[in-house]
Scaffold this active site. Sequence first.
Site, PDB file in Angstrom:
ATOM      1  NE  ARG A  89      37.055  49.067  40.886  1.00 24.39           N
ATOM      2  CZ  ARG A  89      37.221  48.025  40.209  1.00 24.39           C
ATOM      3  NH1 ARG A  89      36.175  47.380  39.641  1.00 24.39           N
ATOM      4  NH2 ARG A  89      38.395  47.808  39.957  1.00 24.39           N
TER       5      ARG A  89
ATOM      6  CD  GLN B 288      41.051  56.762  39.501  1.00 24.89           C
ATOM      7  OE1 GLN B 288      41.873  57.770  39.754  1.00 24.89           O
ATOM      8  NE2 GLN B 288      40.653  56.752  38.604  1.00 24.89           N
TER       9      GLN B 288
ATOM     10  CG  ASP C  61      40.055  50.300  42.676  1.00 27.69           C
ATOM     11  OD1 ASP C  61      39.899  49.316  43.038  1.00 27.69           O
ATOM     12  OD2 ASP C  61      39.422  50.834  41.549  1.00 27.69           O
TER      13      ASP C  61
ATOM     14  CB  SER D 148      42.175  48.761  40.297  1.00 23.60           C
ATOM     15  OG  SER D 148      40.725  49.234  39.905  1.00 23.60           O
TER      16      SER D 148
ATOM     17  CE1 TYR E  32      33.122  46.346  38.828  1.00 25.64           C
ATOM     18  CE2 TYR E  32      31.638  47.967  40.053  1.00 25.64           C
ATOM     19  CZ  TYR E  32      32.666  47.398  39.910  1.00 25.64           C
ATOM     20  OH  TYR E  32      33.726  47.715  40.907  1.00 25.64           O
TER      21      TYR E  32
HETATM   22  P1  NAD Z   1      35.051  43.032  36.703  1.00 24.75           P
HETATM   23  O1  NAD Z   1      36.324  42.220  37.116  1.00 24.75           O
HETATM   24  O2  NAD Z   1      33.904  43.048  37.666  1.00 24.75           O
HETATM   25  O3  NAD Z   1      34.753  42.560  35.201  1.00 24.75           O
HETATM   26  C1  NAD Z   1      35.608  42.233  34.373  1.00 24.75           C
HETATM   27  C2  NAD Z   1      35.065  42.503  32.982  1.00 24.75           C
HETATM   28  O4  NAD Z   1      34.275  41.551  32.486  1.00 24.75           O
HETATM   29  C3  NAD Z   1      34.198  43.802  32.927  1.00 24.75           C
HETATM   30  O5  NAD Z   1      35.009  44.623  31.835  1.00 24.75           O
HETATM   31  C4  NAD Z   1      32.902  43.472  32.316  1.00 24.75           C
HETATM   32  O6  NAD Z   1      32.490  44.471  31.460  1.00 24.75           O
HETATM   33  C5  NAD Z   1      33.345  42.188  31.493  1.00 24.75           C
HETATM   34  N1  NAD Z   1      32.485  41.124  31.247  1.00 24.75           N
HETATM   35  C6  NAD Z   1      31.197  40.895  31.978  1.00 24.75           C
HETATM   36  N2  NAD Z   1      30.366  39.911  31.507  1.00 24.75           N
HETATM   37  C7  NAD Z   1      30.950  39.803  30.221  1.00 24.75           C
HETATM   38  C8  NAD Z   1      30.454  38.909  29.119  1.00 24.75           C
HETATM   39  N3  NAD Z   1      29.328  38.151  29.161  1.00 24.75           N
HETATM   40  N4  NAD Z   1      31.384  38.882  28.065  1.00 24.75           N
HETATM   41  C9  NAD Z   1      32.437  39.733  28.100  1.00 24.75           C
HETATM   42  N5  NAD Z   1      32.938  40.540  29.109  1.00 24.75           N
HETATM   43  C10 NAD Z   1      31.916  40.502  30.162  1.00 24.75           C
HETATM   44  O7  NAD Z   1      35.467  44.512  36.340  1.00 24.75           O
HETATM   45  P2  NAD Z   1      36.473  45.570  36.753  1.00 24.75           P
HETATM   46  O8  NAD Z   1      37.746  45.150  35.968  1.00 24.75           O
HETATM   47  O9  NAD Z   1      36.852  45.357  37.988  1.00 24.75           O
HETATM   48  O10 NAD Z   1      36.201  46.949  36.151  1.00 24.75           O
HETATM   49  C11 NAD Z   1      34.997  46.939  35.581  1.00 24.75           C
HETATM   50  C12 NAD Z   1      34.736  48.547  35.393  1.00 24.75           C
HETATM   51  O11 NAD Z   1      34.934  49.509  36.438  1.00 24.75           O
HETATM   52  C13 NAD Z   1      35.467  49.373  34.343  1.00 24.75           C
HETATM   53  O12 NAD Z   1      34.518  50.060  33.658  1.00 24.75           O
HETATM   54  C14 NAD Z   1      36.595  50.020  34.908  1.00 24.75           C
HETATM   55  O13 NAD Z   1      36.916  51.191  34.202  1.00 24.75           O
HETATM   56  C15 NAD Z   1      35.468  50.419  36.099  1.00 24.75           C
HETATM   57  N6  NAD Z   1      36.802  51.015  36.929  1.00 24.75           N
HETATM   58  C16 NAD Z   1      36.577  52.316  37.516  1.00 24.75           C
HETATM   59  C17 NAD Z   1      37.382  52.570  38.470  1.00 24.75           C
HETATM   60  C18 NAD Z   1      37.304  54.144  38.964  1.00 24.75           C
HETATM   61  O14 NAD Z   1      36.603  54.980  38.478  1.00 24.75           O
HETATM   62  N7  NAD Z   1      38.038  54.136  40.235  1.00 24.75           N
HETATM   63  C19 NAD Z   1      38.378  51.912  38.774  1.00 24.75           C
HETATM   64  C20 NAD Z   1      38.461  50.625  38.229  1.00 24.75           C
HETATM   65  C21 NAD Z   1      37.495  50.228  37.386  1.00 24.75           C
END
Ligand code: NAD
Length: 360
Positions: A118, A123, A126, A129, A223
């Site tokens: 990621r 992007q 992805d 996402s 993450y």
């Molecule tokens: P995910 O589906 O793995 O997790 C969902 C959310 O659950 C996350 O925000 C995580 O912090 C949260 N979480 C985990 N344990 C928890 C708890 N005990 N209580 C409450 N919340 C909890 O995550 P995702 O949506 O796939 O993405 C996570 C990260 O990746 C984010 O920082 C996002 O900005 C980043 N991201 C980056 C890119 C990129 O740069 N290309 C693209 C997509 C996502």
Amino acid sequence: MRIGVPKETAAGERRVALVPEVVARLVEAGHEVVAERGAGSAASFEDGAYTDAGAQTSDTVWDADVVVKVQKPSAEEAARLRSGAVLIGFLQPLTDREGIDRLAAQGVVAFAMESIPRITRAQAMDALSSQATVGGYKAALIAADRLPRFLPMLTTAAGTVQPAKVLVIGAGVAGLQAIATARRLGAVVFGFDVRSAVKEQIESLGAKFLDLGVKGEETAGGYAAELTPEQQAQQQAELEKRLPDFDAVITTAAIPGRPAPKLIPASAVEAMRPGSVIVDLAAETGGNCELTKPGEEIQTNGVTIVGRLNLPSEMPFHASQLYARNVQALLNHLAPEGSLVLDFDDEITAGACVTRREET
Ligand code: NAD
């Protein structure tokens, strides 16, 4: 390259890996696309749209140079892939070792959409996402639909209706989309995440950050790291106190490759008001609520707990369209001049590849 698009066969799967819009662009770039008959029909893309876009429709798509899928192939389907063929899809490399070993034994060069790093450069590819965006949107709609009350505040001749209060736990891609959707429907929305950086993002959507006093670590990939048992107990205890304030709770908390963290114990559900709703998007990996039954919708003490699986498949048109654009971006990356150039020194190619032949 000859690109094959099979019809998805996993139970309940309505998406398709390439939609006609993307097929047209691939054909224009010089590729040959073969779509299995009916491949897109569950997502409202009829065979005629594929042929109009320049694809052939056929019953034999598994012998193509590149086979693009949404879900991992069944054992029977995998057996139809040629040695040396490229396979692209959600292949579950962290949880389906057997499936990956099978592909490796067959000499298939497999790319898992969920393993694409990621990074900014990737992007457009992805798919985690793009599909999480669909899931988060749908989760908010399901919550609204199951609630026995309005989401927005209404002023009517029969008096004023107070807005519903919605809590979204886990504010990653799906959670932020759920927050935005519930806000648009007029609810008062709160969000929580263990990554403190997310507070600002929650607030920028017009929601409030619910401070539970629990802050987790963030891994290098952005993450959340798994909470310690003490932090987890603290989070459960705080949630138990706060949940009775909310009409709907949407949970999306996940740790990649691990079972979903249990955030809402049965005792917290018991404390909720009758008519409240929990939509547990983490049901895929066991659920964030102790009482969630993956794949089912249950009622307990008047509280509805929705554990439906694969929400993106319930909105297959746009889920497929976005996924197909992700796949096209990966194909452009793997074959920038039209034929495959697999550069395993490249972070995206190496990261996404889960099986490869010795000589590639
Ligand atoms: P995910 O589906 O793995 O997790 C969902 C959310 O659950 C996350 O925000 C995580 O912090 C949260 N979480 C985990 N344990 C928890 C708890 N005990 N209580 C409450 N919340 C909890 O995550 P995702 O949506 O796939 O993405 C996570 C990260 O990746 C984010 O920082 C996002 O900005 C980043 N991201 C980056 C890119 C990129 O740069 N290309 C693209 C997509 C996502």
